[in-house]
Write an enzyme that holds these catalytic residues in place. Structure first.
Site, PDB file in Angstrom:
ATOM      1  N   LYS A 142      38.585 -30.482   6.939  1.00 54.63           N
ATOM      2  CA  LYS A 142      37.931 -30.614   8.242  1.00 54.63           C
ATOM      3  C   LYS A 142      37.058 -31.879   8.257  1.00 54.63           C
ATOM      4  O   LYS A 142      37.205 -32.732   7.396  1.00 54.63           O
ATOM      5  CB  LYS A 142      37.153 -29.341   8.554  1.00 54.63           C
ATOM      6  CG  LYS A 142      37.993 -28.063   8.378  1.00 54.63           C
ATOM      7  CD  LYS A 142      39.289 -28.068   9.221  1.00 54.63           C
ATOM      8  CE  LYS A 142      40.343 -27.122   8.678  1.00 54.63           C
ATOM      9  NZ  LYS A 142      40.275 -25.777   9.163  1.00 54.63           N
TER      10      LYS A 142
HETATM   11  C1  LIG Z   1      40.730 -24.441   9.111  1.00 56.35           C
HETATM   12  C2  LIG Z   1      40.731 -23.589  10.289  1.00 56.35           C
HETATM   13  C3  LIG Z   1      40.228 -22.278  10.237  1.00 56.35           C
HETATM   14  C4  LIG Z   1      39.762 -21.631   8.967  1.00 56.35           C
HETATM   15  O1  LIG Z   1      38.719 -22.307   8.352  1.00 56.35           O
HETATM   16  P1  LIG Z   1      38.250 -21.869   6.868  1.00 56.35           P
HETATM   17  O2  LIG Z   1      36.919 -22.501   6.730  1.00 56.35           O
HETATM   18  O3  LIG Z   1      39.260 -22.429   5.927  1.00 56.35           O
HETATM   19  O4  LIG Z   1      38.203 -20.392   6.833  1.00 56.35           O
HETATM   20  C5  LIG Z   1      40.204 -21.558  11.406  1.00 56.35           C
HETATM   21  N1  LIG Z   1      40.660 -22.064  12.572  1.00 56.35           N
HETATM   22  C6  LIG Z   1      41.166 -23.312  12.647  1.00 56.35           C
HETATM   23  C7  LIG Z   1      41.644 -23.828  13.967  1.00 56.35           C
HETATM   24  C8  LIG Z   1      41.237 -24.107  11.514  1.00 56.35           C
HETATM   25  O5  LIG Z   1      41.747 -25.336  11.601  1.00 56.35           O
END
Ligand SMILES: *Cc1c(COP(=O)(O)O)cnc(C)c1O
Length: 379
Positions: A181
């Site tokens: 992210k």
């Molecule tokens: C990465 C992601 C998640 C999950 O995030 P984590 O921190 O890995 O649990 C949820 N929703 C979206 C749209 C994502 O891209």
């Protein structure tokens, strides 16, 4: 040349910050988590921020605190990472998939309203790879039908909707701090809200619904016993992660500017490559460019997956665009017609874009992309 798909970048000071946490002896949730929450809330203009172990647990807690439980339905896009639907399932509720807008890939408000039933408890729009969904339309639907709105803002820290930062709007928003992210704490999540009572409940739910925080207990000057007015979970972030998060937050503006610069370089380059559709640029939002998504035209002699295969042979790592959750066995039997989701899942490719990707590496990606598509057009 070998070009990775993504890689987190650290800007200095992280190792020292971690060493300080270790020397302090307070490695679980404590003063750094509180400082990180305050800094995060200030950055996105939210009244409150509540740190968690990851975005999936953040979504689960936010939905749970919105009253989502067994027998309820939550409307989500199928075009999303599977965690979006899993968080609904973790509440004992059922995800109901609605189609997306073909240009923004965000949940379509009209399709969403069609999917509402007497069991609908919440709508969870996803700010797709960092591009905010049309939130005003969802707030209007939420009011008309009496359903809650929770934002899956996993990729959207630093994005703005009609000039307002994601995290500062009227709904609860959940962010991811995974290395894929925008900023990272290794694993981590954050919930933002402007509702003080809700923030207080979320803080308790993340630690077994205990009515006293570790910090409050530690600082108490008299004997205190905690109590448990309801049941909860353990989804606490550690102070080691928060120390990393504070460093990353300081670099956020630089990270966003670099992502923007690389996206602009791709945008300019793909204009002269056949069969590629550059990302749609809406005027209502500023995105984070968590990923750079290109659409490979269905008229292209080289389809999306074959293009990915050839780039991989060249040493360029790519990913398919956002997945379609209802295609997975885990959600098999979901009987829905989602034409825009189907097309996007089939035709979109994500290119490498991350701070630390050099211009020469990006130029190599562009050159290889162009050469494959131009060759296929000539054949
Ligand atoms: C990465 C992601 C998640 C999950 O995030 P984590 O921190 O890995 O649990 C949820 N929703 C979206 C749209 C994502 O891209």
């Amino acid at each position: 040349m070998n070009v990775p798909f993504a890689k987190p970048k650290f800007y200095g000071g992280e190792a020292e910050a971690l060493a300080e946490v270790i020397a302090s002896g307070w490695v679980s949730q404590g003063p750094r988590v509180q400082a990180f929450e305050n800094a995060f809330a200030a950055r996105v203009g939210a009244e409150h921020a509540i740190a968690t172990t990851n975005c999936t647990t953040a979504l689960h807690l936010a939905l749970y605190a919105s009253g989502v439980g067994p027998g309820d339905e939550v409307i989500v896009p199928s075009l999303s990472f599977i965690a979006t639907a899993n968080a609904v399932w973790q509440c004992g509720a059922e995800p109901v998939f609605a189609d997306v807008d073909p240009l923004t890939y965000n949940l379509d408000p009209v399709a969403t309203e069609h999917a509402i039933t007497s069991r609908t408890k919440a709508i969870m729009p996803v700010h797709q790879i960092g591009l905010p969904a049309d939130m005003d339309a969802f707030y209007a639907i939420g009011e008309r039908h009496g359903v809650a709105i929770v934002e899956d803002a996993a990729c959207a820290i630093g994005a703005t909707y009609k000039g307002r930062p994601i995290g500062s709007l009227q709904s609860t928003a959940c962010f991811s701090l995974h290395p894929r992210k925008v900023i990272t704490t290794g694993e981590g999540g954050m919930i933002t809200t402007n509702d003080g009572a809700l923030a207080d409940r979320l803080r308790k739910l993340r630690q077994h619904a205990m009515d006293l925080s570790d910090l409050a207990r530690h600082n108490a000057t008299d004997i205190v016993f905690e109590s448990y007015p309801e049941r909860g979970w353990n989804t606490r972030m550690t102070d080691m992660q928060a120390a990393l998060g504070l460093c990353q937050l300081e670099a956020l503006d630089e990270i966003l500017a670099e992502r923007d610069r690389q996206a602009a370089r791709y945008n300019a380059a793909v204009e002269s490559i056949p069969y590629l559709e550059a990302p749609y640029e809406p005027d209502y939002a500023v995105r984070t460019w968590q990923s750079y998504a290109l659409r490979v035209s269905p008229r292209s002699p080289l389809d999306r997956t074959e293009l990915m295969r050839r780039l991989l042979r060249d040493g360029v790592a790519t990913r398919r665009g956002v997945m379609a959750i209802h295609h997975e066995k885990a959600y098999a039997g979901t009987n829905v017609l989602l034409p825009h989701t189907e097309a996007a899942a089939r035709e979109v490719i994500l290119l490498p874009l991350f701070p630390g990707l050099g211009d020469d590496a990006q130029d190599y990606v562009i050159e290889r992309l162009g050469s494959h598509l131009l060759a296929s057009a000539a054949a």
